[in-house]
Design an enzyme around this catalytic site. Structure first.
Site, short mmCIF file in Angstrom:
data_model
loop_
_atom_site.label_atom_id
_atom_site.label_comp_id
_atom_site.label_asym_id
_atom_site.label_seq_id
_atom_site.Cartn_x
_atom_site.Cartn_y
_atom_site.Cartn_z
N LYS A 191 -0.55 4.99 4.36
CA LYS A 191 -1.39 3.84 5.19
C LYS A 191 -0.94 3.83 6.76
O LYS A 191 0.10 3.67 7.03
CB LYS A 191 -1.43 2.71 4.50
CG LYS A 191 -2.59 1.87 4.96
CD LYS A 191 -2.68 0.53 4.17
CE LYS A 191 -3.67 -0.51 4.82
NZ LYS A 191 -5.04 -0.14 5.34
N HIS A 228 0.80 -1.33 -0.02
CA HIS A 228 0.11 -0.01 0.07
C HIS A 228 0.89 1.10 -0.10
O HIS A 228 2.32 1.32 0.24
CB HIS A 228 -0.92 0.06 1.52
CG HIS A 228 -2.09 -0.91 1.22
ND1 HIS A 228 -2.07 -2.18 1.27
CD2 HIS A 228 -3.40 -0.83 0.68
CE1 HIS A 228 -3.30 -2.71 1.24
NE2 HIS A 228 -3.99 -1.84 0.73
P1 NAD Z 1 -7.63 9.26 5.35
O1 NAD Z 1 -6.64 9.32 6.63
O2 NAD Z 1 -7.45 9.97 4.11
O3 NAD Z 1 -9.10 9.78 5.90
C1 NAD Z 1 -9.83 9.28 6.99
C2 NAD Z 1 -10.60 10.65 7.40
O4 NAD Z 1 -11.23 10.36 8.50
C3 NAD Z 1 -9.91 11.98 7.72
O5 NAD Z 1 -10.53 13.15 6.87
C4 NAD Z 1 -9.89 12.21 9.13
O6 NAD Z 1 -9.95 13.81 9.44
C5 NAD Z 1 -11.32 11.69 9.34
N1 NAD Z 1 -11.68 11.41 10.75
C6 NAD Z 1 -10.62 10.95 11.49
N2 NAD Z 1 -11.13 10.96 12.92
C7 NAD Z 1 -12.56 11.30 12.63
C8 NAD Z 1 -13.64 11.52 13.73
N3 NAD Z 1 -13.53 11.24 14.98
N4 NAD Z 1 -15.01 11.74 13.19
C9 NAD Z 1 -14.97 12.15 11.85
N5 NAD Z 1 -13.99 12.01 10.68
C10 NAD Z 1 -12.89 11.69 11.26
O7 NAD Z 1 -7.71 7.85 5.30
P2 NAD Z 1 -8.35 6.81 4.18
O8 NAD Z 1 -7.40 6.29 3.09
O9 NAD Z 1 -9.65 7.49 3.50
O10 NAD Z 1 -8.87 5.46 4.87
C11 NAD Z 1 -9.75 5.47 5.70
C12 NAD Z 1 -9.98 4.30 6.01
O11 NAD Z 1 -10.62 3.26 5.38
C13 NAD Z 1 -8.78 3.38 6.78
O12 NAD Z 1 -9.03 2.56 7.94
C14 NAD Z 1 -8.40 2.43 5.26
O13 NAD Z 1 -7.67 1.62 5.73
C15 NAD Z 1 -9.93 1.93 4.95
N6 NAD Z 1 -9.89 1.80 3.76
C16 NAD Z 1 -10.88 0.63 3.53
C17 NAD Z 1 -11.13 0.20 2.26
C18 NAD Z 1 -12.14 -0.59 2.10
O14 NAD Z 1 -12.54 -1.28 0.83
N7 NAD Z 1 -12.73 -1.43 2.94
C19 NAD Z 1 -10.62 0.85 1.25
C20 NAD Z 1 -9.77 2.23 1.09
C21 NAD Z 1 -9.46 2.41 2.72
#
Ligand code: NAD
Length: 250
Positions: free
Chosen positions: A141, A137
């Site tokens: 991440k 990744h």
């Molecule tokens: P990122 O860091 O770009 O985004 C996370 C967002 O959550 C940020 O904008 C942050 O400010 C916000 N956040 C943090 N605490 C918060 C709160 N208390 N209330 C509201 N918002 C809050 O991360 P990302 O790349 O978008 O990934 C997010 C999650 O999704 C990770 O756990 C990642 O592993 C997962 N993910 C899952 C899949 C899937 O298909 N299941 C795919 C991609 C990413």
């Protein structure tokens, strides 16, 4: 509001990489409408009643509070947030007694096909093949191994009838001796802007089978999560995954 109206969504984690992909993708779907974009510092509680479904991609420790709020307000939840501890997963299970919840480590159709193929290959090849998982990744991440790699490891452990806690081997270093047969190697690579690569290796004597999935855009996850959001609205309370949404179970 009738079930034929566009599904009203709240995107939780709206400013993140996945949040932005979800908002862009939902904008192209006639059946979905984003009614609120919530990120850190905003109040989900203040807007939750406007939604039919909450879609959460945030951080692992945020998930239990979101799940409890959804349960209290009767709102279905779709979450793709990874890195959840056992307690955090238990909070999802508890909330799913009151509302339908889809949690998936990976919402892409290709990866869910990989899950299915991995189970089949493990069953066909049997115990003579060593099991290794390699994932890569992007450098930003936060959790390792990826939730998808953890799901693949769970599938392999189930297929062999092993306890994952006893057989998972995260990386290797030093003079560690020969590889035990009863082991699932899991290796996390990080770098650049890789959206998500996963390979499951079945290594036998004289042959090796490798199943690989490569995601090239977050759009695939966003599309899958939105498909789950439209689906979950019609379901009874329970904890579901993307295999349920795609009808790959049974
Ligand atoms: P990122 O860091 O770009 O985004 C996370 C967002 O959550 C940020 O904008 C942050 O400010 C916000 N956040 C943090 N605490 C918060 C709160 N208390 N209330 C509201 N918002 C809050 O991360 P990302 O790349 O978008 O990934 C997010 C999650 O999704 C990770 O756990 C990642 O592993 C997962 N993910 C899952 C899949 C899937 O298909 N299941 C795919 C991609 C990413």
């Amino acid at each position: 509001m009738s079930a034929d109206s566009p599904t009203r969504l709240i995107i939780h984690g709206a400013k993140g990489r996945m949040g932005r992909a979800l908002i862009a993708c939902a904008g192209r779907l006639p059946d979905a409408r984003v009614v609120a974009e919530v990120d850190q510092g905003d109040s989900l509680e203040a807007v939750i009643d406007q939604a039919d479904v909450v879609v959460d991609f945030t951080l692992h420790h945020v998930v239990p509070g979101v799940a409890r709020l959804c349960a209290a307000r009767g709102k279905p939840l779709v979450s793709g947030t990874t890195g959840l501890s056992e307690e955090e997963r238990a909070a999802l299970t508890e909330a799913a007694r009151a509302v339908p919840i889809v949690w998936a480590s990976n919402f892409s159709t290709g990866v869910n096909t990989l899950f299915w193929l991995t189970r089949k290959a493990a069953e066909i090849l049997g115990p003579a093949f060593d099991l290794e998982i390699v994932e890569m990744h992007h450098r930003l991440k936060k959790d390792a191994p990826s939730g998808t790699a953890a799901s693949l490891a769970r599938i392999l452990a189930e297929a062999r009838g092993w306890s994952l806690a006893e057989t998972a081997r995260h990386g290797r270093e030093g003079v560690i001796g020969e590889r035990p047969a009863r082991e699932i190697g899991i290796h996390a690579l990080r770098g650049g802007d890789v959206v998500g690569d996963h390979t499951v290796i079945f290594a036998g004597v004289g042959e090796r089978l490798e199943l690989t999935h490569r995601a090239s855009s977050r759009e695939t996850f966003a599309q899958g999560a939105l498909r789950a959001a439209l689906w979950v609205r019609q379901q009874p309370p329970g904890l579901y995954d993307m295999q349920d949404v795609l009808g790959l179970k049974g």
